[in-house]
Motif scaffolding. Structure first.
Motif, mmCIF file in Angstrom:
data_model
loop_
_atom_site.group_PDB
_atom_site.id
_atom_site.type_symbol
_atom_site.label_atom_id
_atom_site.label_comp_id
_atom_site.label_asym_id
_atom_site.label_seq_id
_atom_site.Cartn_x
_atom_site.Cartn_y
_atom_site.Cartn_z
ATOM 1 N N ALA A 100 -1.454 -9.855 -3.495
ATOM 2 C CA ALA A 100 -2.592 -9.169 -2.872
ATOM 3 C C ALA A 100 -2.477 -9.221 -1.352
ATOM 4 N N GLU A 101 -2.051 -10.375 -0.846
ATOM 5 C CA GLU A 101 -1.876 -10.521 0.604
ATOM 6 C C GLU A 101 -0.803 -9.551 1.112
ATOM 7 N N ASP A 105 -4.946 -6.337 0.713
ATOM 8 C CA ASP A 105 -6.288 -6.120 0.160
ATOM 9 C C ASP A 105 -6.671 -7.306 -0.709
ATOM 10 N N ARG A 106 -7.918 -7.291 -1.180
ATOM 11 C CA ARG A 106 -8.386 -8.354 -2.066
ATOM 12 C C ARG A 106 -7.776 -8.155 -3.447
ATOM 13 N N ARG A 107 -7.517 -9.226 -4.078
ATOM 14 C CA ARG A 107 -6.831 -9.225 -5.375
ATOM 15 C C ARG A 107 -7.527 -8.350 -6.414
ATOM 16 N N LEU A 110 -7.424 -4.615 -6.155
ATOM 17 C CA LEU A 110 -6.111 -3.995 -6.380
ATOM 18 C C LEU A 110 -5.804 -3.742 -7.852
#
Length: 187
Positions: A100-101, A105-107, A110
């Protein structure tokens, strides 16, 4: 002799014998009931111990599973490698925090996004060829691409992928190689 004690009298003898037999059967019945109750109590106690032993085994299995889950979290979630599970069309089914990183974006936002959207336009042909090959050969494949979207470059990555037999998902590992790439001026 009285009638009560006259054992020569057949009726009296029969009556006395039946009384004695009834008494004996009554005692045996009580004794049999006590024996049956003792057997039942024994069986219940054995069953209780069996249940306690099974409960202990379940508790130990639970502790083992908890320990394995903690190790999984440490290896998968906190890894320096981005891990993804993709559908055959590239949809992200699962990913770890590092993945995610890498995508910026936020996990949880996604999940259900298409991974191809995060591959830079210049790298899409390389990624698409890699992704088709992973599904066609059912063997581990690798490639290097640039991640980026909306004219925003994220990072150069090395990725390896393989398709699982049972559910036909692509397991993808992605490593940020920007330090390596910068040193070799590769990108």
């Amino acid at each position: 002799m009285s009638d009560e004690m006259n054992f020569l009298n057949a009726k009296m003898l029969r009556k006395k014998a039946e009384e004695l037999l009834n008494e004996k059967q009554q005692k045996e019945k009580i004794s049999k009931e006590e024996t049956d109750m003792k057997k039942l109590l024994h069986e219940l106690q054995v069953h209780q111990i069996e249940l306690e032993m099974q409960n202990e085994e379940l508790r130990q299995a639970y502790e083992t599973a908890e320990s394995a889950l903690k190790k999984y979290i440490m290896v998968f979630e906190l890894s320096l490698v981005g891990y993804f599970t993709l559908d055959s069309d590239g949809t992200i089914c699962e990913l770890n925090f590092t993945g995610a990183e890498m995508l910026g974006d936020r996990r949880f936002s996604l999940i259900d996004s298409n991974f191809k959207l995060f591959v830079s336009e210049d790298s899409k042909p390389v990624f698409n060829k890699f992704f088709r090959k992973v599904y066609n050969t059912n063997a581990k494949e690798s490639c290097e691409v640039l991640l980026g979207y909306d004219n925003r470059l994220l990072c150069p990555v090395y990725m390896e992928g393989v398709v699982t037999e049972e559910d036909q998902k692509c397991l993808l590992s992605v490593v940020n190689i920007s330090k390596f790439s910068l040193q070799n001026n590769k990108y």
